[in-house]
Design an enzyme around this catalytic site. Structure first.
Site, PDB file in Angstrom:
ATOM      1  N   SER B 159       0.849  -1.185   0.000  1.00  0.00           N
ATOM      2  CA  SER B 159       0.000   0.000   0.000  1.00  0.00           C
ATOM      3  C   SER B 159       0.892   1.245   0.000  1.00  0.00           C
ATOM      4  O   SER B 159       1.858   1.308  -0.765  1.00  0.00           O
ATOM      5  CB  SER B 159      -0.946  -0.050   1.197  1.00  0.00           C
ATOM      6  OG  SER B 159      -1.969   0.895   1.085  1.00  0.00           O
ATOM      7  N   ARG B 228     -12.655   6.875   8.155  1.00  0.00           N
ATOM      8  CA  ARG B 228     -12.269   5.477   8.172  1.00  0.00           C
ATOM      9  C   ARG B 228     -13.247   4.604   7.391  1.00  0.00           C
ATOM     10  O   ARG B 228     -12.847   3.668   6.701  1.00  0.00           O
ATOM     11  CB  ARG B 228     -12.171   4.976   9.614  1.00  0.00           C
ATOM     12  CG  ARG B 228     -11.739   3.540   9.746  1.00  0.00           C
ATOM     13  CD  ARG B 228     -10.362   3.289   9.142  1.00  0.00           C
ATOM     14  NE  ARG B 228      -9.847   1.969   9.472  1.00  0.00           N
ATOM     15  CZ  ARG B 228      -8.626   1.544   9.177  1.00  0.00           C
ATOM     16  NH1 ARG B 228      -7.794   2.337   8.527  1.00  0.00           N
ATOM     17  NH2 ARG B 228      -8.227   0.351   9.531  1.00  0.00           N
ATOM     18  N   ASP B 328      -8.264  -5.112  -6.576  1.00  0.00           N
ATOM     19  CA  ASP B 328      -7.852  -3.887  -5.877  1.00  0.00           C
ATOM     20  C   ASP B 328      -8.168  -2.662  -6.724  1.00  0.00           C
ATOM     21  O   ASP B 328      -7.575  -2.464  -7.780  1.00  0.00           O
ATOM     22  CB  ASP B 328      -6.338  -3.975  -5.602  1.00  0.00           C
ATOM     23  CG  ASP B 328      -5.821  -2.848  -4.710  1.00  0.00           C
ATOM     24  OD1 ASP B 328      -6.564  -1.879  -4.460  1.00  0.00           O
ATOM     25  OD2 ASP B 328      -4.661  -2.949  -4.270  1.00  0.00           O
ATOM     26  N   HIS B 361      -8.032  -4.401  -2.034  1.00  0.00           N
ATOM     27  CA  HIS B 361      -6.702  -3.928  -1.655  1.00  0.00           C
ATOM     28  C   HIS B 361      -6.151  -4.671  -0.446  1.00  0.00           C
ATOM     29  O   HIS B 361      -4.963  -5.023  -0.403  1.00  0.00           O
ATOM     30  CB  HIS B 361      -6.787  -2.430  -1.357  1.00  0.00           C
ATOM     31  CG  HIS B 361      -5.496  -1.826  -0.934  1.00  0.00           C
ATOM     32  ND1 HIS B 361      -4.363  -1.885  -1.715  1.00  0.00           N
ATOM     33  CD2 HIS B 361      -5.143  -1.176   0.199  1.00  0.00           C
ATOM     34  CE1 HIS B 361      -3.368  -1.267  -1.083  1.00  0.00           C
ATOM     35  NE2 HIS B 361      -3.817  -0.840   0.072  1.00  0.00           N
ATOM     36  N   ASP B 362      -6.976  -4.915   0.549  1.00  0.00           N
ATOM     37  CA  ASP B 362      -6.508  -5.555   1.782  1.00  0.00           C
ATOM     38  C   ASP B 362      -6.074  -7.002   1.597  1.00  0.00           C
ATOM     39  O   ASP B 362      -5.627  -7.634   2.563  1.00  0.00           O
ATOM     40  CB  ASP B 362      -7.586  -5.484   2.873  1.00  0.00           C
ATOM     41  CG  ASP B 362      -7.497  -4.196   3.675  1.00  0.00           C
ATOM     42  OD1 ASP B 362      -6.554  -3.405   3.441  1.00  0.00           O
ATOM     43  OD2 ASP B 362      -8.358  -3.971   4.543  1.00  0.00           O
TER      44      ASP B 362
END
Lengths: 397, 397
Positions: B159, B228, B328, B361-362
């Site tokens: 990232s 968040r 992602d 993405h994670d």
């Protein structure tokens, strides 16, 4: 038939709306999720009332002013938002069809909503009942009753207006012959539910929102602007944002905010664009209305109460046009295909037109030619004439 | 060589961090965009300092606690966040390599940041200088000087930690032999800039934010939670949200908010999930740090000052591994391919591994096997051993 000042019969008549929204009172209206209000429905009509009637449903923050003259304060997004599609000589030709459009319950363009005055003389605010797409359709049916229209030649709508259109086939299948559902879906997916919930919470956590009784005081403009920025990103594709803005710096200065990291870096043009549009939006739209309508979109589910999408459409034996856009991540091509398949399984003739466009969801507004050609063919000759059936069946094979 | 209590030499040593972060003071640190502070750098080391050194860069809200013991209050996202990748017998084997990780300037896990006490005895708050990825790398180099490490066997990061890794090849090409850049890009695109700016503004418009001097008072938790939630949506793919949550209702009740539309509809599980995680996040992270680090990520551009990505990497003649994920949308496969091509044009040996994963993405955190195999091979034998070079050249042909 009561044809008051809302009717646009020629292009020259387009200034008739200057006197404010035309409304009809449909009496005490019971909402699907409980509660009732004395409901005014604001509407516009276009063309000769003896022609076949077509109902146009607006998108989330749109209005009944589909084309022609519209109050200036609505701006280009809410006022005359489909002027390239609806009008004399346009794909939905007002010389051939009698076009009707109504502002949905819960909105703020003339139909009763949270900002309207309630029985106690104060705005309803949070006391306004929750609204659903089902409510919208029932209110529209009552408007049509008032106008003396029994059966619609067609109902047309994009985005949540497309949900509105397909809900007609579910709720009043005998009153509509053709459904054109543009850039829409039988229901939103989890990603859109998530972003919409973030947007709503941005509004309700604005200190000016309070408990929703902010009328007369400062409005929750900052929260509403956040919500609109999130929406704006949903309406555009990744590719279109990158192609249009990239990482370019803005020419204008940033609106003053206390961000300690702002001064050391450029104000990006893509951010400036969202900020500018969000500021304009807060001038024209009520925060409570945004909460109510966004929730109605999130909670729409064609299959609800029927078991499946096809079962929900079982009573409909007309024709359907579905238009979707490859760059739309709000209402995807795959979701549109689910819808088209449901129409097919329900026995309706259906054509699914997939438009190759990078623009994103808003393509149905800003690339009107992508709607005009299939819509015109569909209104003229049904799904077969639209010329794409049954391509949807092979799209993903 | 100063090897203070931060060193994990065996798995049994993992409780050594209980006494709080280990830091080194690198003196007055001049930031790229102006300003300076007396900078402490918090770090952890793992393994035998005589082994080849590998620097691991953390992601946006991560910490120096890559693996093993970590302060409990960091939770699973910031503490021991790559425990499946780093450790004895793990792909980045701490019996073979001396692993170093440092908290970045501007963060809140021990390295000096906005919440740290400034010279006047008060937290810096908005007086903390703007930080850049370039600053992070220079601070890390000063930490390595302190540890007596001249040349890194490798730098690894995912990232924005991947941006940190590639910035090493730009800024200190002679001090690093291998770069593993996971789920990253040479720069963010306009869509991510837009969402990140919306997130920042949610924080700064929280009335508890004030001018950023909220320490000791109520913190801007509501704004930070909004930020968040937006980030969380960015980290997961559309498919993974839909597969995991769909439109299912949550089992827990909604946190009380004054949303007039909430009571009539279910609390969706996807929203509950974002809310829950956002609440936990506000307990562990400083809002100013989030502003500063998010801005550093947004403003990173490998090509800046060099004219092109390849020119930025011209001094680097080592080996590079690029790993990207098909699901992602934050750091896309296409962006990773741009990075891999830049390494190739700069004359470096490069392997681009594209992982087919719906997660988003994670995936680089929650599907560690997708990182472990290529990383292990890369550390063992370079890009060629990673076994995928030069597949990147044909990916999009």
């Amino acid at each position: 038939m009561d044809m008051t000042g809302a009717t646009h019969t020629t292009d020259d008549d387009r200034s008739e709306t200057d006197e404010g929204p035309t409304t009809v009172n449909v009496g005490q209206f019971e909402f699907e999720r409980g509660g009732s209000v004395d409901l005014d429905v604001a509407y516009e009509t276009y063309g000769d009332p003896t022609n076949p009637p077509v109902l146009v449903a607006h998108a989330l923050t749109g209005s009944q002013y589909v084309a022609g003259a519209a109050p200036e304060e609505l701006g280009a997004q809410a006022g005359s938002w489909w002027d390239d599609i609806v009008g004399q000589g346009r794909p939905l030709d007002t010389r051939e069809f009698f076009v009707v459009s109504a502002n949905v319950p819960g909105s703020c363009y003339g139909t009763t909503g949270p900002a309207s005055e309630g029985p106690d003389g104060e705005p309803y605010g949070p006391d306004f009942p929750a609204v659903t797409v089902t409510d919208w359709v029932r209110a529209q049916a009552q408007l049509l009753d008032h106008l003396g229209i029994d059966t619609l030649y067609a109902v047309v709508g994009g985005s949540v207006g497309g949900m509105n259109a397909i809900e007609w086939a579910k709720q009043y299948p005998e009153r509509v012959e053709r459904v054109a559902a543009i850039a829409t879906a039988p229901r939103l997916d989890a990603q859109m539910l998530a972003l919409d919930a973030i947007a709503r919470r941005a509004i309700t956590s604005d200190p000016n929102f309070g408990d929703g009784r902010y009328y007369g005081d400062e409005h929750p403009d900052e929260g509403l602007a956040t919500a609109r920025r999130i929406g704006h990103v949903q309406y555009l594709s990744k590719t279109s944002l990158e192609d249009r803005f990239g990482r370019r710096a803005a020419e204008r200065a940033i609106t003053a905010i206390d961000d300690p990291t702002a001064d050391a870096f450029p104000y990006r043009d893509v951010v400036s664009y969202l900020d500018y549009n969000a500021e304009r939006f807060t001038e024209r739209f009520d925060a409570n209305s945004y909460l109510y309508l966004l929730r109605a979109m999130d909670e729409y589910d064609l299959a609800r109460g029927a078991g499946s999408d096809a079962a929900a459409l079982a009573g409909f034996d007309g024709e359907a046009l579905v238009v979707s856009y490859t760059g739309d991540w709000h209402f995807t091509v795959e979701q549109a295909e689910t819808l088209a398949t449901a129409f097919e399984h329900a026995g309706a003739a259906v054509s699914h037109r997939v438009v190759d466009s990078d623009y994103g969801h808003d393509a149905f507004l800003v690339e009107p030619e992508t709607v005009g050609a299939p819509l015109s063919a569909f209104l003229d000759g049904g799904a077969e004439k639209a010329g794409f059936a049954p391509v949807h069946a092979s799209l993903f094979s």
